[in-house]
Scaffold this motif. Structure first.
Motif, PDB file in Angstrom:
ATOM      1  N   ASP A 130       0.700  -1.051   0.013  1.00  0.00           N
ATOM      2  CA  ASP A 130      -0.001   0.135   0.085  1.00  0.00           C
ATOM      3  C   ASP A 130       0.961   1.340   0.022  1.00  0.00           C
ATOM      4  OD1 ASP A 130      -2.424  -1.517  -0.156  1.00  0.00           O
ATOM      5  OD2 ASP A 130      -2.667  -1.260   2.105  1.00  0.00           O
ATOM      6  N   GLU A 131       1.863   1.347   0.602  1.00  0.00           N
ATOM      7  CA  GLU A 131       2.935   2.436   0.851  1.00  0.00           C
ATOM      8  C   GLU A 131       3.556   2.835  -0.427  1.00  0.00           C
ATOM      9  OE1 GLU A 131       6.922   4.022   3.158  1.00  0.00           O
ATOM     10  OE2 GLU A 131       6.133   1.850   3.393  1.00  0.00           O
ATOM     11  N   LEU A 132       4.052   1.852  -1.287  1.00  0.00           N
ATOM     12  CA  LEU A 132       4.367   2.000  -2.311  1.00  0.00           C
ATOM     13  C   LEU A 132       3.429   2.545  -3.444  1.00  0.00           C
ATOM     14  CD1 LEU A 132       6.846   1.884  -4.462  1.00  0.00           C
ATOM     15  CD2 LEU A 132       6.617  -0.381  -4.878  1.00  0.00           C
ATOM     16  N   TYR A 133       2.247   1.845  -3.374  1.00  0.00           N
ATOM     17  CA  TYR A 133       1.036   2.049  -4.512  1.00  0.00           C
ATOM     18  C   TYR A 133       0.678   3.497  -4.231  1.00  0.00           C
ATOM     19  CZ  TYR A 133      -3.146   2.383  -6.780  1.00  0.00           C
ATOM     20  OH  TYR A 133      -4.278   2.722  -7.606  1.00  0.00           O
ATOM     21  N   ALA A 134       0.381   3.994  -3.032  1.00  0.00           N
ATOM     22  CA  ALA A 134       0.167   5.294  -2.537  1.00  0.00           C
ATOM     23  C   ALA A 134       1.275   6.243  -3.044  1.00  0.00           C
ATOM     24  CB  ALA A 134       0.003   5.597  -1.229  1.00  0.00           C
ATOM     25  N   THR A 135       2.464   6.025  -3.093  1.00  0.00           N
ATOM     26  CA  THR A 135       3.405   6.919  -3.354  1.00  0.00           C
ATOM     27  C   THR A 135       3.507   7.048  -5.140  1.00  0.00           C
ATOM     28  OG1 THR A 135       4.947   6.339  -1.639  1.00  0.00           O
ATOM     29  CG2 THR A 135       6.017   7.340  -3.562  1.00  0.00           C
ATOM     30  N   LEU A 136       3.456   6.050  -5.668  1.00  0.00           N
ATOM     31  CA  LEU A 136       3.319   5.966  -7.199  1.00  0.00           C
ATOM     32  C   LEU A 136       2.132   6.579  -7.621  1.00  0.00           C
ATOM     33  CD1 LEU A 136       4.933   2.490  -7.896  1.00  0.00           C
ATOM     34  CD2 LEU A 136       6.329   4.668  -7.806  1.00  0.00           C
ATOM     35  N   SER A 137       1.110   6.526  -7.084  1.00  0.00           N
ATOM     36  CA  SER A 137      -0.188   7.108  -7.637  1.00  0.00           C
ATOM     37  C   SER A 137      -0.325   8.503  -7.127  1.00  0.00           C
ATOM     38  CB  SER A 137      -1.342   6.201  -7.234  1.00  0.00           C
ATOM     39  OG  SER A 137      -1.443   5.935  -5.905  1.00  0.00           O
ATOM     40  N   GLU A 138       0.458   9.090  -6.185  1.00  0.00           N
ATOM     41  CA  GLU A 138       0.037  10.734  -5.863  1.00  0.00           C
ATOM     42  C   GLU A 138       0.052  11.425  -6.806  1.00  0.00           C
ATOM     43  OE1 GLU A 138       3.053  11.041  -2.795  1.00  0.00           O
ATOM     44  OE2 GLU A 138       4.643  11.632  -4.188  1.00  0.00           O
ATOM     45  N   ASN A 139       0.654  11.255  -8.032  1.00  0.00           N
ATOM     46  CA  ASN A 139       0.592  12.345  -9.034  1.00  0.00           C
ATOM     47  C   ASN A 139      -0.459  11.766 -10.120  1.00  0.00           C
ATOM     48  OD1 ASN A 139       2.491  14.032  -8.026  1.00  0.00           O
ATOM     49  ND2 ASN A 139       4.151  12.602  -8.842  1.00  0.00           N
ATOM     50  N   THR A 143       2.868 -11.867 -19.425  1.00  0.00           N
ATOM     51  CA  THR A 143       4.249 -12.093 -18.861  1.00  0.00           C
ATOM     52  C   THR A 143       4.092 -11.647 -17.371  1.00  0.00           C
ATOM     53  OG1 THR A 143       4.937  -9.891 -19.569  1.00  0.00           O
ATOM     54  CG2 THR A 143       5.495 -11.679 -20.973  1.00  0.00           C
ATOM     55  N   HIS A 144       3.323 -10.443 -17.138  1.00  0.00           N
ATOM     56  CA  HIS A 144       3.378  -9.794 -15.879  1.00  0.00           C
ATOM     57  C   HIS A 144       1.698  -9.534 -15.474  1.00  0.00           C
ATOM     58  CE1 HIS A 144       7.521  -9.034 -16.647  1.00  0.00           C
ATOM     59  NE2 HIS A 144       7.753  -8.961 -15.501  1.00  0.00           N
ATOM     60  N   LEU A 145       1.336  -9.707 -14.152  1.00  0.00           N
ATOM     61  CA  LEU A 145       0.209  -9.018 -13.561  1.00  0.00           C
ATOM     62  C   LEU A 145       0.596  -8.343 -12.570  1.00  0.00           C
ATOM     63  CD1 LEU A 145      -0.491 -12.291 -14.275  1.00  0.00           C
ATOM     64  CD2 LEU A 145      -2.718 -11.267 -13.950  1.00  0.00           C
ATOM     65  N   VAL A 146       0.399  -6.932 -12.574  1.00  0.00           N
ATOM     66  CA  VAL A 146       0.962  -6.064 -11.679  1.00  0.00           C
ATOM     67  C   VAL A 146      -0.312  -5.405 -10.667  1.00  0.00           C
ATOM     68  CG1 VAL A 146       2.313  -4.033 -10.949  1.00  0.00           C
ATOM     69  CG2 VAL A 146       2.994  -5.601 -12.839  1.00  0.00           C
ATOM     70  N   TYR A 147      -0.633  -5.743  -9.421  1.00  0.00           N
ATOM     71  CA  TYR A 147      -1.464  -5.154  -8.647  1.00  0.00           C
ATOM     72  C   TYR A 147      -1.081  -4.029  -7.900  1.00  0.00           C
ATOM     73  CZ  TYR A 147      -3.693  -9.572  -9.909  1.00  0.00           C
ATOM     74  OH  TYR A 147      -4.200 -10.687 -10.675  1.00  0.00           O
ATOM     75  N   GLY A 148      -1.913  -3.095  -7.782  1.00  0.00           N
ATOM     76  CA  GLY A 148      -1.672  -1.771  -6.920  1.00  0.00           C
ATOM     77  C   GLY A 148      -2.971  -1.548  -6.239  1.00  0.00           C
TER      78      GLY A 148
END
Length: 127
Positions: free
Chosen positions: A32-41, A87-92
Motif C-alpha cells: 500500500d505504501e508504494l502504491y500510494a507513493t506511485l499514484s500520488e501524481n 508476462t506480468h500481472l501487477v496489482y496496486g
C-alpha cells in the motif's frame, strides 16, 4: 490507452491473452505504501511508472480498475498469431484476497505473489 474495461468484466475472459505453461506470468503486488507513493501524481503517472518498470521491448500494457486499485496486464505478442502471452500481472492498491480471487478466476491460482516494497524499506533479516 483510452480504452475502458466493460463493466461486466468480460475482459477477464479474453482469449487473446494467454500464458505459456512453461513460462507462467510473474505476479507483482505493490504494498500500500508504494502504491500510494506511485499514484500520488495521478493514475496516468502511476501507469507510466509501471510500464517503465515492468514492460520490456515490444510488450503491450493494459490497465484496469480492480479491487480498490488497479491491475496492469503486460503481454508479449506471440509471433505469427494474433495472441498475446501474458508476462506480468501487477496489482496496486488491492488486497491479498482480491489478488488471489483474480488469479484463481484466470486459472493461475497456484502462482506465487511477489510483494514489492519501496526501495528504502528494510525487511526483517536484511539487517
Amino acid at each position: 490507452m483510452s480504452w475502458r474495461a466493460p463493466a461486466d468484466e468480460s475482459w477477464r475472459r479474453s482469449t487473446l491473452i494467454t500464458h505459456h505453461r512453461d513460462h507462467p506470468p510473474q505476479v507483482k503486488a505493490l504494498v500500500d505504501e508504494l502504491y500510494a507513493t506511485l499514484s500520488e501524481n495521478g493514475r496516468r503517472a502511476y501507469e507510466t511508472m509501471i510500464e517503465r518498470e515492468y514492460a520490456g521491448p515490444g510488450e503491450q500494457v493494459e490497465h484496469y480498475p480492480w479491487g480498490g486499485g488497479e491491475l496492469s496486464l503486460i503481454a508479449l505478442p506471440v509471433h505469427g498469431t494474433d495472441e498475446m502471452r501474458l508476462t506480468h500481472l501487477v496489482y496496486g492498491g488491492c488486497t491479498p484476497h482480491q489478488i488471489r480471487q483474480d488469479l484463481v478466476s484466470r486459472g493461475l491460482g497456484a502462482l506465487a505473489i511477489t510483494w514489492v516494497y519501496p526501495p528504502e524499506t528494510v525487511l526483517p533479516g536484511d539487517d
